[in-house]
Every structure is written in C-alpha cells, then in structure tokens.
Design a protein around this motif. Structure first.
Motif, PDB file in Angstrom:
ATOM      1  N   THR A   1     -13.764   2.759   0.492  1.00 49.82           N
ATOM      2  CA  THR A   1     -13.367   4.093  -0.420  1.00 49.82           C
ATOM      3  C   THR A   1     -12.876   3.671  -1.600  1.00 49.82           C
ATOM      4  O   THR A   1     -12.655   2.602  -2.119  1.00 49.82           O
ATOM      5  CB  THR A   1     -12.654   5.173   0.301  1.00 49.82           C
ATOM      6  OG1 THR A   1     -11.381   4.199   0.446  1.00 49.82           O
ATOM      7  CG2 THR A   1     -12.782   5.183   1.736  1.00 49.82           C
ATOM      8  N   GLY A   2     -12.863   4.728  -2.539  1.00 44.13           N
ATOM      9  CA  GLY A   2     -12.279   4.519  -3.942  1.00 44.13           C
ATOM     10  C   GLY A   2     -10.819   4.413  -4.019  1.00 44.13           C
ATOM     11  O   GLY A   2     -10.293   4.339  -4.807  1.00 44.13           O
TER      12      GLY A   2
ATOM     13  N   GLY B   1      -2.133   0.232  -4.036  1.00 42.39           N
ATOM     14  CA  GLY B   1      -1.309   0.687  -5.025  1.00 42.39           C
ATOM     15  C   GLY B   1      -1.332   2.028  -5.416  1.00 42.39           C
ATOM     16  O   GLY B   1      -0.666   2.616  -5.879  1.00 42.39           O
ATOM     17  N   GLN B   2      -2.449   2.932  -4.742  1.00 43.76           N
ATOM     18  CA  GLN B   2      -2.540   4.369  -5.110  1.00 43.76           C
ATOM     19  C   GLN B   2      -1.858   5.002  -3.945  1.00 43.76           C
ATOM     20  O   GLN B   2      -1.842   6.374  -4.235  1.00 43.76           O
ATOM     21  CB  GLN B   2      -3.992   4.643  -5.027  1.00 43.76           C
ATOM     22  CG  GLN B   2      -4.941   3.969  -6.135  1.00 43.76           C
ATOM     23  CD  GLN B   2      -6.233   4.585  -6.254  1.00 43.76           C
ATOM     24  OE1 GLN B   2      -6.481   5.496  -5.357  1.00 43.76           O
ATOM     25  NE2 GLN B   2      -7.107   4.048  -7.325  1.00 43.76           N
ATOM     26  N   ALA B   3      -1.274   4.530  -3.069  1.00 41.17           N
ATOM     27  CA  ALA B   3      -0.394   5.516  -2.255  1.00 41.17           C
ATOM     28  C   ALA B   3       0.714   6.043  -2.937  1.00 41.17           C
ATOM     29  O   ALA B   3       1.260   5.348  -3.839  1.00 41.17           O
ATOM     30  CB  ALA B   3      -0.149   4.626  -0.882  1.00 41.17           C
ATOM     31  N   ALA B   4       0.980   7.358  -2.995  1.00 40.82           N
ATOM     32  CA  ALA B   4       2.096   7.720  -3.466  1.00 40.82           C
ATOM     33  C   ALA B   4       3.289   7.550  -3.314  1.00 40.82           C
ATOM     34  O   ALA B   4       3.539   7.063  -2.234  1.00 40.82           O
ATOM     35  CB  ALA B   4       1.932   9.368  -3.426  1.00 40.82           C
ATOM     36  N   LYS B   5       4.242   7.448  -4.217  1.00 41.68           N
ATOM     37  CA  LYS B   5       5.733   6.837  -4.109  1.00 41.68           C
ATOM     38  C   LYS B   5       6.361   8.219  -3.532  1.00 41.68           C
ATOM     39  O   LYS B   5       5.742   9.351  -3.521  1.00 41.68           O
ATOM     40  CB  LYS B   5       6.415   6.848  -5.427  1.00 41.68           C
ATOM     41  CG  LYS B   5       5.736   5.487  -6.004  1.00 41.68           C
ATOM     42  CD  LYS B   5       6.349   4.132  -5.582  1.00 41.68           C
ATOM     43  CE  LYS B   5       5.719   3.176  -6.491  1.00 41.68           C
ATOM     44  NZ  LYS B   5       5.762   1.920  -6.096  1.00 41.68           N
TER      45      LYS B   5
ATOM     46  N   THR C   1      -2.038   9.159  -4.881  1.00 35.23           N
ATOM     47  CA  THR C   1      -1.384   9.612  -5.929  1.00 35.23           C
ATOM     48  C   THR C   1      -2.171  10.278  -6.768  1.00 35.23           C
ATOM     49  O   THR C   1      -3.269   9.783  -7.205  1.00 35.23           O
ATOM     50  CB  THR C   1      -0.580   8.360  -6.844  1.00 35.23           C
ATOM     51  OG1 THR C   1       0.314   7.803  -5.976  1.00 35.23           O
ATOM     52  CG2 THR C   1       0.105   8.916  -8.011  1.00 35.23           C
ATOM     53  N   VAL C   2      -1.874  11.523  -7.234  1.00 30.58           N
ATOM     54  CA  VAL C   2      -2.620  12.334  -7.969  1.00 30.58           C
ATOM     55  C   VAL C   2      -2.806  11.478  -9.462  1.00 30.58           C
ATOM     56  O   VAL C   2      -1.778  10.578  -9.890  1.00 30.58           O
ATOM     57  CB  VAL C   2      -2.506  13.845  -8.474  1.00 30.58           C
ATOM     58  CG1 VAL C   2      -2.418  14.567  -7.029  1.00 30.58           C
ATOM     59  CG2 VAL C   2      -0.926  13.810  -8.980  1.00 30.58           C
ATOM     60  N   LYS C   3      -3.930  11.665 -10.162  1.00 30.21           N
ATOM     61  CA  LYS C   3      -3.973  10.802 -11.354  1.00 30.21           C
ATOM     62  C   LYS C   3      -3.965  11.422 -12.800  1.00 30.21           C
ATOM     63  O   LYS C   3      -3.421  10.760 -13.662  1.00 30.21           O
ATOM     64  CB  LYS C   3      -5.249  10.068 -11.347  1.00 30.21           C
ATOM     65  CG  LYS C   3      -5.440   9.031 -12.218  1.00 30.21           C
ATOM     66  CD  LYS C   3      -6.755   8.176 -11.927  1.00 30.21           C
ATOM     67  CE  LYS C   3      -6.434   6.805 -12.918  1.00 30.21           C
ATOM     68  NZ  LYS C   3      -7.419   5.846 -12.265  1.00 30.21           N
ATOM     69  N   GLY C   4      -4.321  12.795 -12.997  1.00 26.85           N
ATOM     70  CA  GLY C   4      -4.397  13.279 -14.289  1.00 26.85           C
ATOM     71  C   GLY C   4      -4.500  14.627 -13.941  1.00 26.85           C
ATOM     72  O   GLY C   4      -4.796  15.321 -13.090  1.00 26.85           O
ATOM     73  N   ILE C   5      -4.502  15.400 -15.336  1.00 22.02           N
ATOM     74  CA  ILE C   5      -4.558  16.865 -15.511  1.00 22.02           C
ATOM     75  C   ILE C   5      -5.604  17.179 -16.326  1.00 22.02           C
ATOM     76  O   ILE C   5      -5.329  16.499 -17.308  1.00 22.02           O
ATOM     77  CB  ILE C   5      -3.056  17.604 -15.771  1.00 22.02           C
ATOM     78  CG1 ILE C   5      -1.959  17.153 -14.887  1.00 22.02           C
ATOM     79  CG2 ILE C   5      -3.317  18.938 -15.860  1.00 22.02           C
ATOM     80  CD1 ILE C   5      -1.214  15.831 -14.887  1.00 22.02           C
TER      81      ILE C   5
ATOM     82  N   ILE D   1      -4.870  19.732 -11.583  1.00 21.77           N
ATOM     83  CA  ILE D   1      -4.440  18.107 -11.099  1.00 21.77           C
ATOM     84  C   ILE D   1      -5.390  17.695 -10.121  1.00 21.77           C
ATOM     85  O   ILE D   1      -5.786  18.000  -9.308  1.00 21.77           O
ATOM     86  CB  ILE D   1      -2.941  18.188 -10.454  1.00 21.77           C
ATOM     87  CG1 ILE D   1      -2.033  18.842 -11.283  1.00 21.77           C
ATOM     88  CG2 ILE D   1      -2.315  16.844  -9.981  1.00 21.77           C
ATOM     89  CD1 ILE D   1      -0.756  19.488 -10.589  1.00 21.77           C
ATOM     90  N   LEU D   2      -5.861  16.357 -10.570  1.00 23.39           N
ATOM     91  CA  LEU D   2      -6.963  15.601  -9.776  1.00 23.39           C
ATOM     92  C   LEU D   2      -6.416  14.410  -9.113  1.00 23.39           C
ATOM     93  O   LEU D   2      -5.590  13.560  -9.301  1.00 23.39           O
ATOM     94  CB  LEU D   2      -8.055  15.306 -11.113  1.00 23.39           C
ATOM     95  CG  LEU D   2      -8.530  16.286 -12.034  1.00 23.39           C
ATOM     96  CD1 LEU D   2      -9.316  15.402 -13.020  1.00 23.39           C
ATOM     97  CD2 LEU D   2      -9.092  17.400 -11.004  1.00 23.39           C
ATOM     98  N   CYS D   3      -6.954  14.477  -7.749  1.00 22.75           N
ATOM     99  CA  CYS D   3      -6.793  13.232  -6.874  1.00 22.75           C
ATOM    100  C   CYS D   3      -7.994  12.546  -7.180  1.00 22.75           C
ATOM    101  O   CYS D   3      -9.160  12.869  -6.922  1.00 22.75           O
ATOM    102  CB  CYS D   3      -6.602  13.495  -5.546  1.00 22.75           C
ATOM    103  SG  CYS D   3      -6.189  12.284  -4.537  1.00 22.75           S
ATOM    104  N   PRO D   4      -7.802  10.931  -7.368  1.00 24.46           N
ATOM    105  CA  PRO D   4      -8.935  10.300  -7.653  1.00 24.46           C
ATOM    106  C   PRO D   4      -9.595   9.700  -6.076  1.00 24.46           C
ATOM    107  O   PRO D   4     -10.724   9.113  -6.138  1.00 24.46           O
ATOM    108  CB  PRO D   4      -8.628   9.104  -8.392  1.00 24.46           C
ATOM    109  CG  PRO D   4      -7.091   8.884  -7.911  1.00 24.46           C
ATOM    110  CD  PRO D   4      -6.682  10.314  -7.576  1.00 24.46           C
TER     111      PRO D   4
END
Ligand code: FES
Length: 135
Positions: free
Chosen positions: A28-29, A33-37, A86-90, A95-98
């Motif tokens: 997957t994409g 390190g993308q798991a949210a803190k 972790t969401v990535k940007g606005i 608010i977008l989740c990659p």
C-alpha cells in the motif's frame, strides 16, 4: 510490527502465460513512519505558522491546526480515524490522509470522503497573543 493496513499487502495479481506463473505483490501507499504520533500533551506554536485558508500538520505532536478563515483556529488529532496514518496536508478546506484517500473538513474534522467513517478527534486551541496554545 506496524498497522495491519499500512504494513500489509494490498493487492495481489496472478499472471499466467505459456505455462509460467508469476505473482505480483504491491504494498500500500503507507510507508514506514506514517503512523500517527499519539502525543497529546499541550504545546504552542506561532500564529504565523498556520496559514489563513489552510493549516499545518504538526506530525511530531500528532496534531493538525487549521485556520479556515482569518482568526478562526481549529485543532484536531492528526491520526486518521480509518487506520491511523498521519494526515498530510490541508487543501481547499480539506485535511487529507495520504494512505487511502480519506478527507476531513478543516473547520470541524468531519469526514468528507472515506474510507474513514469517524471525524478527527478535536483538540482545544486558544489564541494567546502571537501564540496558539493547543491542549
Ligand atoms: S489511514 Fe486509511 S484513509 Fe487514512
């Protein structure tokens, strides 16, 4: 061990031809390190760090802060309610989740498009002079 959705295999295709069999596996994409803190301790940031009509993800704090209109601030957990990326940007009020494409309303955290089904968890943001205090 990571998130089963983010660390797992998402697609598998079996290709056959002339008696040969090939298996193609695509991850997957979600990368490492993308798991949210999950740090929800209070912190502050300069007001100027959060653009009007947008926002900023403070990934190290597990928080996204938005300013849909001048002087209107909101803060949410940056942990996507689908599978924890972790969401990535606005962009354009969203608010977008990659990881799988969920999007959330930058003004209230509500789901705009899934697969997420629950809104982002709200945090409290207070303007204190030139600082935003998030708790
Ligand atoms: S973790 Fe799947 S859309 Fe965010």
């Amino acid at each position: 061990m990571g998130d089963p959705v983010c660390s797992g295999v998402s697609r598998r295709a079996v290709l056959g031809g002339a008696g040969a069999l090939a298996v193609v596996v695509t991850a997957t994409g979600c990368g490492a390190g993308q798991a949210a803190k999950t740090d929800t301790s209070p912190f502050s940031v300069p007001v100027g760090d959060v653009p009007v009509g947008g926002g900023k993800v403070f990934a190290e704090r597990g928080t996204v802060v938005t300013q849909p209109n001048a002087g209107e601030f909101h803060a949410f957990s940056a942990k996507c309610t689908h599978a924890g990326c972790t969401v990535k940007g606005i962009v354009k009020g969203q608010i977008l989740c990659p990881c799988h494409g969920s999007s959330f309303n930058a003004a209230d955290g509500a789901v705009i498009s899934g697969p997420a089904e629950k809104p982002l968890a709200a945090r409290t943001v207070t303007v204190a002079g030139a600082e935003l205090q998030i708790s």
